[in-house]
Scaffold this motif. Structure first.
Motif, mmCIF file in Angstrom:
data_model
loop_
_atom_site.group_PDB
_atom_site.id
_atom_site.type_symbol
_atom_site.label_atom_id
_atom_site.label_comp_id
_atom_site.label_asym_id
_atom_site.label_seq_id
_atom_site.Cartn_x
_atom_site.Cartn_y
_atom_site.Cartn_z
ATOM 1 N N THR A 158 9.004 18.665 17.545
ATOM 2 C CA THR A 158 8.471 17.314 17.470
ATOM 3 C C THR A 158 7.977 17.024 16.065
ATOM 4 O O THR A 158 7.254 17.821 15.466
ATOM 5 N N VAL A 159 8.385 15.874 15.561
ATOM 6 C CA VAL A 159 7.925 15.358 14.282
ATOM 7 C C VAL A 159 7.343 13.977 14.571
ATOM 8 O O VAL A 159 7.853 13.242 15.421
ATOM 9 N N ILE A 160 6.262 13.626 13.880
ATOM 10 C CA ILE A 160 5.610 12.332 14.098
ATOM 11 C C ILE A 160 5.796 11.472 12.856
ATOM 12 O O ILE A 160 5.516 11.909 11.735
ATOM 13 N N LEU A 161 6.261 10.240 13.082
ATOM 14 C CA LEU A 161 6.523 9.310 11.992
ATOM 15 C C LEU A 161 5.590 8.111 12.085
ATOM 16 O O LEU A 161 5.395 7.544 13.164
ATOM 17 N N ASP A 162 5.016 7.736 10.950
ATOM 18 C CA ASP A 162 4.308 6.465 10.808
ATOM 19 C C ASP A 162 5.126 5.656 9.815
ATOM 20 O O ASP A 162 5.364 6.105 8.686
ATOM 21 N N ILE A 163 5.556 4.471 10.232
ATOM 22 C CA ILE A 163 6.514 3.696 9.459
ATOM 23 C C ILE A 163 5.972 2.290 9.206
ATOM 24 O O ILE A 163 5.501 1.630 10.136
ATOM 25 N N GLU A 164 6.043 1.856 7.950
ATOM 26 C CA GLU A 164 5.747 0.470 7.596
ATOM 27 C C GLU A 164 7.000 -0.103 6.955
ATOM 28 O O GLU A 164 7.532 0.465 6.005
ATOM 29 N N ILE A 165 7.469 -1.229 7.483
ATOM 30 C CA ILE A 165 8.709 -1.842 7.018
ATOM 31 C C ILE A 165 8.391 -3.216 6.442
ATOM 32 O O ILE A 165 7.870 -4.086 7.143
ATOM 33 N N GLY A 166 8.712 -3.403 5.159
ATOM 34 C CA GLY A 166 8.503 -4.687 4.508
ATOM 35 C C GLY A 166 9.698 -5.603 4.714
ATOM 36 O O GLY A 166 10.841 -5.196 4.515
ATOM 37 N N TYR A 167 9.411 -6.843 5.104
ATOM 38 C CA TYR A 167 10.465 -7.796 5.406
ATOM 39 C C TYR A 167 9.842 -9.193 5.396
ATOM 40 O O TYR A 167 8.652 -9.353 5.666
ATOM 41 N N ASP A 168 10.627 -10.197 5.101
ATOM 42 C CA ASP A 168 10.141 -11.577 5.135
ATOM 43 C C ASP A 168 10.283 -12.112 6.560
ATOM 44 O O ASP A 168 11.384 -12.400 7.019
ATOM 45 N N PHE A 169 9.172 -12.237 7.256
ATOM 46 C CA PHE A 169 9.179 -12.669 8.647
ATOM 47 C C PHE A 169 8.948 -14.170 8.811
ATOM 48 O O PHE A 169 8.772 -14.647 9.925
ATOM 49 N N SER A 170 8.951 -14.924 7.718
ATOM 50 C CA SER A 170 8.635 -16.352 7.810
ATOM 51 C C SER A 170 9.604 -17.105 8.729
ATOM 52 O O SER A 170 9.185 -17.974 9.491
ATOM 53 N N LYS A 171 10.881 -16.768 8.680
ATOM 54 C CA LYS A 171 11.854 -17.445 9.545
ATOM 55 C C LYS A 171 11.572 -17.117 11.017
ATOM 56 O O LYS A 171 11.607 -18.001 11.877
ATOM 57 N N ALA A 172 11.281 -15.860 11.320
ATOM 58 C CA ALA A 172 10.977 -15.461 12.694
ATOM 59 C C ALA A 172 9.692 -16.126 13.199
ATOM 60 O O ALA A 172 9.583 -16.456 14.387
ATOM 61 N N CYS A 173 8.749 -16.331 12.309
ATOM 62 C CA CYS A 173 7.502 -16.997 12.702
ATOM 63 C C CYS A 173 7.761 -18.421 13.172
ATOM 64 O O CYS A 173 7.063 -18.925 14.066
ATOM 65 N N GLN A 174 8.756 -19.073 12.585
ATOM 66 C CA GLN A 174 9.088 -20.442 12.955
ATOM 67 C C GLN A 174 10.030 -20.509 14.166
ATOM 68 O O GLN A 174 9.868 -21.340 15.040
ATOM 69 N N SER A 175 11.017 -19.597 14.201
ATOM 70 C CA SER A 175 12.051 -19.676 15.239
ATOM 71 C C SER A 175 11.671 -18.978 16.541
ATOM 72 O O SER A 175 12.197 -19.308 17.590
ATOM 73 N N ASP A 176 10.796 -17.964 16.446
ATOM 74 C CA ASP A 176 10.432 -17.145 17.603
ATOM 75 C C ASP A 176 11.661 -16.452 18.185
ATOM 76 O O ASP A 176 11.764 -16.237 19.391
ATOM 77 N N ALA A 177 12.619 -16.104 17.296
ATOM 78 C CA ALA A 177 13.878 -15.495 17.725
ATOM 79 C C ALA A 177 14.005 -14.078 17.168
ATOM 80 O O ALA A 177 13.777 -13.850 15.974
ATOM 81 N N ILE A 178 14.376 -13.138 18.008
ATOM 82 C CA ILE A 178 14.491 -11.734 17.618
ATOM 83 C C ILE A 178 15.515 -11.534 16.504
ATOM 84 O O ILE A 178 15.357 -10.648 15.663
ATOM 85 N N GLU A 179 16.555 -12.352 16.467
ATOM 86 C CA GLU A 179 17.580 -12.177 15.434
ATOM 87 C C GLU A 179 17.072 -12.548 14.039
ATOM 88 O O GLU A 179 17.740 -12.261 13.049
#
Length: 116
Positions: free
Chosen positions: A27-48
Protein backbone atom coordinates in the motif's frame (compact mmCIF):
# COMPACT_ATOMS: atom_id res chain seq x y z
CA UNK A 1 -5.51 28.87 -10.37
CA UNK A 2 -8.06 26.46 -9.02
CA UNK A 3 -7.17 23.20 -7.30
CA UNK A 4 -8.92 19.89 -6.91
CA UNK A 5 -7.44 17.61 -4.27
CA UNK A 6 -7.56 13.91 -3.57
CA UNK A 7 -6.38 13.14 -0.06
CA UNK A 8 -4.97 9.86 1.25
CA UNK A 9 -5.66 7.83 -1.89
CA UNK A 10 -4.62 4.28 -1.03
CA UNK A 11 -3.23 2.27 -3.93
CA UNK A 12 -1.51 -1.08 -4.33
CA UNK A 13 1.73 -1.27 -6.31
CA UNK A 14 5.03 -3.09 -6.47
CA UNK A 15 7.65 -0.71 -5.12
CA UNK A 16 11.14 -1.07 -3.69
CA UNK A 17 14.80 -1.43 -4.54
CA UNK A 18 15.32 -5.09 -3.61
CA UNK A 19 13.53 -7.64 -5.79
CA UNK A 20 11.90 -9.26 -2.74
CA UNK A 21 10.22 -5.95 -1.85
CA UNK A 22 8.65 -5.66 -5.32
CA UNK A 23 7.51 -9.31 -5.26
CA UNK A 24 4.33 -8.45 -3.35
CA UNK A 25 2.15 -5.39 -3.84
CA UNK A 26 2.19 -2.93 -0.97
CA UNK A 27 0.00 0.00 0.00
CA UNK A 28 1.15 3.47 -0.97
CA UNK A 29 -0.74 6.62 0.05
CA UNK A 30 -1.04 9.56 -2.34
CA UNK A 31 -2.05 13.14 -1.60
CA UNK A 32 -2.73 14.90 -4.89
CA UNK A 33 -3.41 18.54 -5.76
CA UNK A 34 -4.35 19.22 -9.38
CA UNK A 35 -4.28 22.74 -10.79
CA UNK A 36 -6.90 23.51 -13.42
CA UNK A 37 -9.14 26.39 -14.49
CA UNK A 38 -12.56 25.44 -13.12
CA UNK A 39 -14.31 28.69 -14.10
CA UNK A 40 -16.23 27.04 -16.97
CA UNK A 41 -17.38 24.18 -14.71
CA UNK A 42 -18.51 26.69 -12.09
CA UNK A 43 -20.86 28.22 -14.65
CA UNK A 44 -22.01 25.09 -16.50
CA UNK A 45 -22.24 22.63 -13.58
CA UNK A 46 -21.14 19.98 -16.11
CA UNK A 47 -18.62 17.22 -15.40
CA UNK A 48 -17.12 17.52 -18.89
CA UNK A 49 -15.92 21.04 -17.98
CA UNK A 50 -13.75 19.83 -15.13
CA UNK A 51 -11.48 16.96 -14.16
CA UNK A 52 -13.43 13.90 -13.05
CA UNK A 53 -11.63 12.98 -9.83
CA UNK A 54 -13.20 9.51 -9.87
CA UNK A 55 -11.57 8.85 -13.23
CA UNK A 56 -8.25 10.22 -11.93
CA UNK A 57 -8.27 7.84 -8.95
CA UNK A 58 -9.31 4.87 -11.09
CA UNK A 59 -6.64 5.58 -13.70
CA UNK A 60 -3.91 5.91 -11.06
CA UNK A 61 -4.94 2.61 -9.45
CA UNK A 62 -4.98 0.93 -12.86
CA UNK A 63 -1.54 2.13 -13.94
CA UNK A 64 0.14 1.46 -10.58
CA UNK A 65 -1.23 -2.09 -10.59
CA UNK A 66 0.39 -2.61 -14.01
CA UNK A 67 3.81 -1.13 -13.21
CA UNK A 68 6.67 -1.90 -10.85
CA UNK A 69 8.97 0.82 -9.52
CA UNK A 70 12.24 0.73 -7.64
CA UNK A 71 12.08 4.32 -6.43
CA UNK A 72 9.29 6.37 -4.90
CA UNK A 73 10.59 9.23 -7.06
CA UNK A 74 9.94 7.28 -10.28
CA UNK A 75 6.44 6.33 -9.13
CA UNK A 76 5.72 9.97 -8.31
CA UNK A 77 6.92 11.19 -11.69
CA UNK A 78 4.82 8.54 -13.43
CA UNK A 79 1.66 9.67 -11.62
CA UNK A 80 2.34 13.37 -12.24
CA UNK A 81 2.90 12.85 -15.95
CA UNK A 82 -0.25 10.74 -16.20
CA UNK A 83 -2.34 13.53 -14.65
CA UNK A 84 -0.71 16.27 -16.73
CA UNK A 85 -0.99 14.43 -20.04
CA UNK A 86 -4.20 12.41 -19.77
CA UNK A 87 -6.28 14.89 -17.77
CA UNK A 88 -4.80 18.11 -19.18
CA UNK A 89 -4.00 19.52 -15.75
CA UNK A 90 -1.99 22.73 -15.56
CA UNK A 91 0.08 21.45 -12.64
CA UNK A 92 0.26 18.66 -10.09
CA UNK A 93 1.54 18.55 -6.54
CA UNK A 94 1.96 14.99 -5.30
CA UNK A 95 2.95 13.47 -1.98
CA UNK A 96 3.78 9.75 -2.04
CA UNK A 97 4.00 7.95 1.31
CA UNK A 98 5.09 4.41 2.11
CA UNK A 99 3.57 3.76 5.55
CA UNK A 100 5.29 1.60 8.14
CA UNK A 101 8.15 0.60 5.86
CA UNK A 102 10.90 1.14 8.46
CA UNK A 103 10.81 0.48 12.20
CA UNK A 104 10.14 3.63 14.19
CA UNK A 105 8.77 5.58 11.20
CA UNK A 106 5.13 6.31 10.53
CA UNK A 107 5.89 6.75 6.82
CA UNK A 108 8.51 7.88 4.36
CA UNK A 109 8.15 9.34 0.93
CA UNK A 110 8.50 12.29 -1.39
CA UNK A 111 6.66 15.39 -2.44
CA UNK A 112 7.01 16.75 -5.98
CA UNK A 113 5.50 19.49 -8.09
CA UNK A 114 5.21 19.38 -11.88
CA UNK A 115 3.74 21.82 -14.37
CA UNK A 116 3.05 21.84 -18.09
Amino acid sequence: MDIIFLEQVKVQTNLGVPDWERAVAQTVILDIEIGYDFSKACQSDAIEDTIDYGQVAARIRETLAEHSFKLVEALGEHVCQLILLEFKAQNVKLKVSKPGILPGLKALGIQIYRTT
